[in-house]
Design a protein around this motif. Structure first.
Motif, mmCIF file in Angstrom:
data_model
loop_
_atom_site.group_PDB
_atom_site.id
_atom_site.type_symbol
_atom_site.label_atom_id
_atom_site.label_comp_id
_atom_site.label_asym_id
_atom_site.label_seq_id
_atom_site.Cartn_x
_atom_site.Cartn_y
_atom_site.Cartn_z
ATOM 1 N N GLN A 89 -12.821 -1.120 -8.980
ATOM 2 C CA GLN A 89 -12.591 -0.852 -7.554
ATOM 3 C C GLN A 89 -13.824 -0.225 -6.911
ATOM 4 O O GLN A 89 -14.558 0.514 -7.560
ATOM 5 N N PHE A 131 -10.216 -0.444 0.455
ATOM 6 C CA PHE A 131 -10.246 -0.407 -1.013
ATOM 7 C C PHE A 131 -10.363 -1.857 -1.483
ATOM 8 O O PHE A 131 -9.507 -2.678 -1.139
ATOM 9 N N HIS A 144 -1.241 11.891 -5.404
ATOM 10 C CA HIS A 144 -1.840 12.959 -4.579
ATOM 11 C C HIS A 144 -1.227 12.870 -3.182
ATOM 12 O O HIS A 144 -0.535 11.902 -2.865
ATOM 13 N N ASP A 146 -2.526 13.058 0.908
ATOM 14 C CA ASP A 146 -3.798 13.016 1.640
ATOM 15 C C ASP A 146 -4.047 14.278 2.447
ATOM 16 O O ASP A 146 -5.182 14.591 2.775
ATOM 17 N N ASN A 163 -1.474 8.351 7.383
ATOM 18 C CA ASN A 163 -2.336 7.329 6.786
ATOM 19 C C ASN A 163 -1.624 5.985 6.747
ATOM 20 O O ASN A 163 -0.398 5.908 6.835
ATOM 21 N N VAL A 165 -2.193 1.603 5.234
ATOM 22 C CA VAL A 165 -3.023 0.470 4.805
ATOM 23 C C VAL A 165 -2.443 -0.809 5.393
ATOM 24 O O VAL A 165 -1.229 -1.017 5.394
ATOM 25 N N TYR A 171 0.935 -7.179 -1.724
ATOM 26 C CA TYR A 171 1.090 -5.990 -2.566
ATOM 27 C C TYR A 171 2.334 -6.174 -3.434
ATOM 28 O O TYR A 171 3.445 -6.268 -2.912
ATOM 29 N N ILE A 178 0.241 0.061 -4.058
ATOM 30 C CA ILE A 178 0.272 1.504 -3.853
ATOM 31 C C ILE A 178 1.620 2.024 -4.397
ATOM 32 O O ILE A 178 2.628 1.321 -4.346
ATOM 33 N N TRP A 213 2.337 6.112 5.910
ATOM 34 C CA TRP A 213 2.958 7.258 5.257
ATOM 35 C C TRP A 213 2.566 8.595 5.884
ATOM 36 O O TRP A 213 1.506 8.730 6.493
ATOM 37 N N HIS A 219 1.368 9.865 -3.336
ATOM 38 C CA HIS A 219 1.140 8.433 -3.566
ATOM 39 C C HIS A 219 -0.061 8.236 -4.473
ATOM 40 O O HIS A 219 -0.855 9.156 -4.684
ATOM 41 N N GLY A 220 -0.166 7.028 -4.993
ATOM 42 C CA GLY A 220 -1.288 6.659 -5.859
ATOM 43 C C GLY A 220 -1.300 5.149 -5.942
ATOM 44 O O GLY A 220 -0.939 4.489 -4.973
ATOM 45 N N ALA A 221 -1.689 4.589 -7.071
ATOM 46 C CA ALA A 221 -1.702 3.124 -7.169
ATOM 47 C C ALA A 221 -1.481 2.689 -8.609
ATOM 48 O O ALA A 221 -1.859 3.391 -9.551
ATOM 49 N N ARG A 230 -7.320 -7.265 -4.664
ATOM 50 C CA ARG A 230 -6.357 -6.594 -3.785
ATOM 51 C C ARG A 230 -7.189 -5.938 -2.702
ATOM 52 O O ARG A 230 -8.046 -5.106 -2.982
ATOM 53 N N ASN A 232 -7.505 -4.182 1.322
ATOM 54 C CA ASN A 232 -6.758 -3.542 2.419
ATOM 55 C C ASN A 232 -7.705 -3.025 3.491
ATOM 56 O O ASN A 232 -8.936 -3.048 3.327
ATOM 57 N N THR A 234 -7.800 0.551 5.514
ATOM 58 C CA THR A 234 -7.183 1.874 5.567
ATOM 59 C C THR A 234 -7.494 2.513 6.916
ATOM 60 O O THR A 234 -8.672 2.677 7.260
#
Ligand SMILES: O=C(O)CCC(=O)C(=O)O
Ligand SMILES: [Fe+2]
Length: 301
Positions: A89, A131, A144, A146, A163, A165, A171, A178, A213, A219-221, A230, A232, A234
């Motif tokens: 990534q 991302f 985490h 944001d 935030n 995406v 997805y 995510i 969100w 959240h994370g991935a 993938r 997006n 943001t």
């Protein structure tokens, strides 16, 4: 009863009416209850805008990496200089001034209406980025929030940031979606290491959907198990009293302000008169904003 017209709620009435006009009521309810939502493509933007944005993001990714990135192939960070890159990534930062299509995107009514509601009218852009992710990824979801924490380690229940995406590819769990911990926006704190992983869910959404969100939501991935990118966009906003991640005023030109409605000036913080540099003291940083100081302020809900 005229909800949306009360004299006592003059500041919030316009955004309340816009939520109804755009049919976003259920998304407000999702975020209030669970901390996140998925707005389907038809409520976000035209397919034509979506394709132009995706092409612009891919073009910038190709330019910065020197790699001929394609949606159906695995990626590579190539020669990109970015503070955030790994084996699977990399992140693109500072996109707003790279293509005028992003000026159109940040004024998107679906995004700005939900941001306005959850930030109570007091927000500006913090980061517009992307991302770019391909097969692989760490074991941990990297949960985490944001919003970070203030000095005593707590986060305000009303959220300092918001935030989103825009999913530029589908997805799904296998595509490295995510991950969200439903309801975690109510905890008003960061997770400790590993906390929440057992109850996290993948946010599955078709390309063109907008995932949004609350700033407190954990959240994370998930790792990407399939071939292809993938991708997006943001769009991340913060309360106007906070310092944004990106210094928009360093790159946004007067020309960009002139060709856009005044909401754009709000978004990039051009209505800020702090940070005096000479004997004149407080003044707006852009000449078009010649209103009396404070006249640009929006009401807090
Ligand atoms: O989708 C992801 O990889 C996580 C994104 C994320 O944490 C963020 O945009 O704040
Ligand atoms: Fe995040």
């Amino acid at each position: 009863m005229d909800f949306g017209e009360f004299a006592a709620t003059e500041a919030v009435n316009p955004v309340y009416r816009r939520i109804k006009e755009l049919g976003l009521e259920s998304h407000v309810f999702d975020i209030e209850t669970y901390g996140f939502t998925v707005v389907p493509p038809e409520k976000v933007a035209s397919r034509a805008l979506f394709e132009r944005v995706r092409e612009a993001v891919l073009r910038i990714a190709r330019d910065r990496t020197g790699v001929d990135l394609q949606l159906d192939r695995n990626g590579s960070a190539g020669k990109i200089e970015t503070a955030a890159r790994s084996k699977h990534q990399f992140l693109l930062f500072c996109l707003l001034t790279e293509d005028p299509i992003f000026e159109e995107w940040v004024l998107n009514p679906t995004f700005t209406t939900l941001a306005d509601y959850f930030m109570r009218g007091q927000y500006q852009l913090s980061n517009l980025g992307s991302f770019v992710k391909w097969k692989g990824g760490p074991e941990s979801l990297g949960l985490h929030a944001d919003g970070g924490t203030n000095q005593d380690g707590r986060m305000p229940s009303c959220g300092d940031v918001f935030n989103s995406v825009w999913a530029l590819t589908d997805y799904t769990l296998e595509h490295g979606a995510i991950a969200m911990v439903p309801g975690s926006h109510k905890y008003c704190r960061l997770p400790v290491k590993g906390e929440g992983e057992d109850v996290a869910v993948p946010v599955e959404a078709s390309e063109g959907s907008l995932i949004l969100w609350h700033g407190n939501t954990w959240h994370g991935a998930y790792p990407k198990l399939t071939d292809g990118l993938r991708l997006n966009l943001t769009t991340y906003v913060c309360n106007k009293r906070l310092k944004p991640q990106e210094d928009f005023l360093a790159n946004v030109t007067q020309e960009m302000l002139d060709r856009n409605p005044v909401e754009f000036a709000h978004l990039v913080g051009a209505d800020d008169w702090m940070g005096w540099t000479d004997s004149q003291g407080p003044r707006y940083k852009y000449t078009r904003l010649n209103a009396p100081l404070g006249a640009m302020n929006k009401n807090v809900y």
